[in-house]
Scaffold this motif. Structure first.
Motif, mmCIF file in Angstrom:
data_model
loop_
_atom_site.group_PDB
_atom_site.id
_atom_site.type_symbol
_atom_site.label_atom_id
_atom_site.label_comp_id
_atom_site.label_asym_id
_atom_site.label_seq_id
_atom_site.Cartn_x
_atom_site.Cartn_y
_atom_site.Cartn_z
ATOM 1 N N VAL A 94 0.835 -1.208 0.000
ATOM 2 C CA VAL A 94 0.000 0.000 0.000
ATOM 3 C C VAL A 94 0.870 1.259 0.000
ATOM 4 O O VAL A 94 0.591 2.209 -0.737
ATOM 5 C CB VAL A 94 -0.995 -0.011 1.181
ATOM 6 N N ASP A 95 1.917 1.286 0.800
ATOM 7 C CA ASP A 95 2.830 2.443 0.801
ATOM 8 C C ASP A 95 3.414 2.686 -0.587
ATOM 9 O O ASP A 95 3.529 3.827 -1.039
ATOM 10 C CB ASP A 95 3.980 2.232 1.794
ATOM 11 N N THR A 96 3.774 1.607 -1.278
ATOM 12 C CA THR A 96 4.349 1.721 -2.622
ATOM 13 C C THR A 96 3.323 2.280 -3.601
ATOM 14 O O THR A 96 3.634 3.169 -4.398
ATOM 15 C CB THR A 96 4.869 0.349 -3.096
ATOM 16 N N VAL A 97 2.106 1.766 -3.541
ATOM 17 C CA VAL A 97 1.038 2.288 -4.404
ATOM 18 C C VAL A 97 0.868 3.786 -4.178
ATOM 19 O O VAL A 97 0.816 4.575 -5.122
ATOM 20 C CB VAL A 97 -0.288 1.536 -4.147
ATOM 21 N N VAL A 118 -7.626 -0.797 10.638
ATOM 22 C CA VAL A 118 -6.444 -0.480 11.441
ATOM 23 C C VAL A 118 -5.222 -0.292 10.544
ATOM 24 O O VAL A 118 -4.466 0.668 10.713
ATOM 25 C CB VAL A 118 -6.202 -1.572 12.511
ATOM 26 N N LEU A 119 -5.038 -1.181 9.575
ATOM 27 C CA LEU A 119 -3.907 -1.048 8.647
ATOM 28 C C LEU A 119 -3.981 0.284 7.917
ATOM 29 O O LEU A 119 -3.006 1.042 7.876
ATOM 30 C CB LEU A 119 -3.906 -2.186 7.622
ATOM 31 N N TYR A 120 -5.139 0.603 7.367
ATOM 32 C CA TYR A 120 -5.266 1.829 6.569
ATOM 33 C C TYR A 120 -5.215 3.084 7.429
ATOM 34 O O TYR A 120 -4.699 4.109 6.982
ATOM 35 C CB TYR A 120 -6.527 1.775 5.704
ATOM 36 N N GLU A 121 -5.725 3.035 8.649
ATOM 37 C CA GLU A 121 -5.615 4.194 9.546
ATOM 38 C C GLU A 121 -4.156 4.476 9.869
ATOM 39 O O GLU A 121 -3.745 5.627 9.931
ATOM 40 C CB GLU A 121 -6.414 3.953 10.823
ATOM 41 N N GLY A 124 -2.748 6.505 7.208
ATOM 42 C CA GLY A 124 -3.247 7.871 7.113
ATOM 43 C C GLY A 124 -4.671 8.006 6.600
ATOM 44 O O GLY A 124 -5.205 9.113 6.542
ATOM 45 N N PHE A 125 -5.308 6.908 6.219
ATOM 46 C CA PHE A 125 -6.704 6.969 5.782
ATOM 47 C C PHE A 125 -7.604 7.270 6.973
ATOM 48 O O PHE A 125 -7.302 6.879 8.100
ATOM 49 C CB PHE A 125 -7.137 5.633 5.152
ATOM 50 N N THR A 126 -8.689 7.980 6.717
ATOM 51 C CA THR A 126 -9.679 8.276 7.750
ATOM 52 C C THR A 126 -11.061 7.904 7.231
ATOM 53 O O THR A 126 -11.288 7.850 6.019
ATOM 54 C CB THR A 126 -9.674 9.767 8.130
ATOM 55 N N THR A 127 -11.962 7.649 8.153
ATOM 56 C CA THR A 127 -13.346 7.361 7.790
ATOM 57 C C THR A 127 -14.068 8.671 7.547
ATOM 58 O O THR A 127 -13.910 9.621 8.321
ATOM 59 C CB THR A 127 -14.036 6.585 8.934
ATOM 60 N N LEU A 128 -14.843 8.729 6.481
ATOM 61 C CA LEU A 128 -15.607 9.936 6.205
ATOM 62 C C LEU A 128 -16.572 10.214 7.357
ATOM 63 O O LEU A 128 -17.203 9.295 7.872
ATOM 64 C CB LEU A 128 -16.396 9.796 4.907
ATOM 65 N N GLN A 129 -16.694 11.477 7.721
ATOM 66 C CA GLN A 129 -17.554 11.879 8.832
ATOM 67 C C GLN A 129 -18.394 13.079 8.417
ATOM 68 O O GLN A 129 -18.060 13.806 7.490
ATOM 69 C CB GLN A 129 -16.710 12.274 10.060
ATOM 70 N N GLY A 130 -19.447 13.314 9.138
ATOM 71 C CA GLY A 130 -20.234 14.533 9.017
ATOM 72 C C GLY A 130 -20.693 14.844 7.612
ATOM 73 O O GLY A 130 -21.189 13.986 6.896
ATOM 74 N N GLU A 131 -20.515 16.113 7.230
ATOM 75 C CA GLU A 131 -20.994 16.587 5.930
ATOM 76 C C GLU A 131 -20.357 15.833 4.773
ATOM 77 O O GLU A 131 -21.018 15.559 3.767
ATOM 78 C CB GLU A 131 -20.705 18.078 5.767
ATOM 79 N N GLU A 132 -19.075 15.510 4.894
ATOM 80 C CA GLU A 132 -18.401 14.802 3.809
ATOM 81 C C GLU A 132 -19.015 13.417 3.605
ATOM 82 O O GLU A 132 -19.271 13.002 2.475
ATOM 83 C CB GLU A 132 -16.905 14.676 4.094
ATOM 84 N N ALA A 133 -19.280 12.720 4.688
ATOM 85 C CA ALA A 133 -19.915 11.406 4.575
ATOM 86 C C ALA A 133 -21.322 11.546 4.009
ATOM 87 O O ALA A 133 -21.742 10.765 3.151
ATOM 88 C CB ALA A 133 -19.946 10.710 5.927
#
Length: 141
Positions: A94-97, A118-121, A124-133
């Motif tokens: 994933v880091d390479t991609v 957990v791996l993606y968090e 640096g990935f985050t779960t969409l929240q609020g208005e964006e979600a």
């Protein structure tokens, strides 16, 4: 493009991909088990594909990006064969991609996962929240 680490290689050359190995692994996943093999392969051919190969040349893992290479990318079909897990190869894949110069302009990379948050968090990935979600929509066909 090619990246090397501890005898493993990640390569974007689609001619090196082991079609049967990739399709076998993807058919065993929760996200692609019901997708016809020809449709899976077409999705790979039409994406930026990253094959991971063991020191003996075996298809050890895979990932792909659906992307316009400028504004948006969707990370999909990430896996490492069970025999090679536990060595940090999934994170390296994933880091390479994400570090691929071909997508350096892309500002939004999305994915969907039920079991690897957990791996993606950690990457640096985050779960969409609020208005964006609430503003994110889909059309299922």
């Amino acid at each position: 493009m090619s990246w090397l680490r501890h005898g493993f290689e990640i390569n974007t050359d689609k001619s090196k991909l082991d079609r049967e190995s990739i399709l076998r692994m993807l058919r065993a996943t929760y996200w692609a088990s019901e997708v016809p093999p020809e449709d899976l392969w077409t999705s790979i051919v039409n994406s930026r594909a990253y094959g991971m190969y063991s020191p003996d040349g075996e298809q050890a893992g895979f990932a792909r990006l659906v992307t316009d290479t400028t504004r948006f990318a969707w990370l999909s079909d990430v896996y490492v064969l069970p025999v090679h897990r536990g060595r940090g190869l999934g994170k390296w894949l994933v880091d390479t991609v994400l570090a691929d110069p071909a997508i350096e302009k892309v500002r939004r990379i999305m994915l969907n996962t039920r079991d690897a948050q957990v791996l993606y968090e950690r990457i640096g990935f985050t779960t969409l929240q609020g208005e964006e979600a609430a503003a994110t929509m889909q059309l299922l066909r």
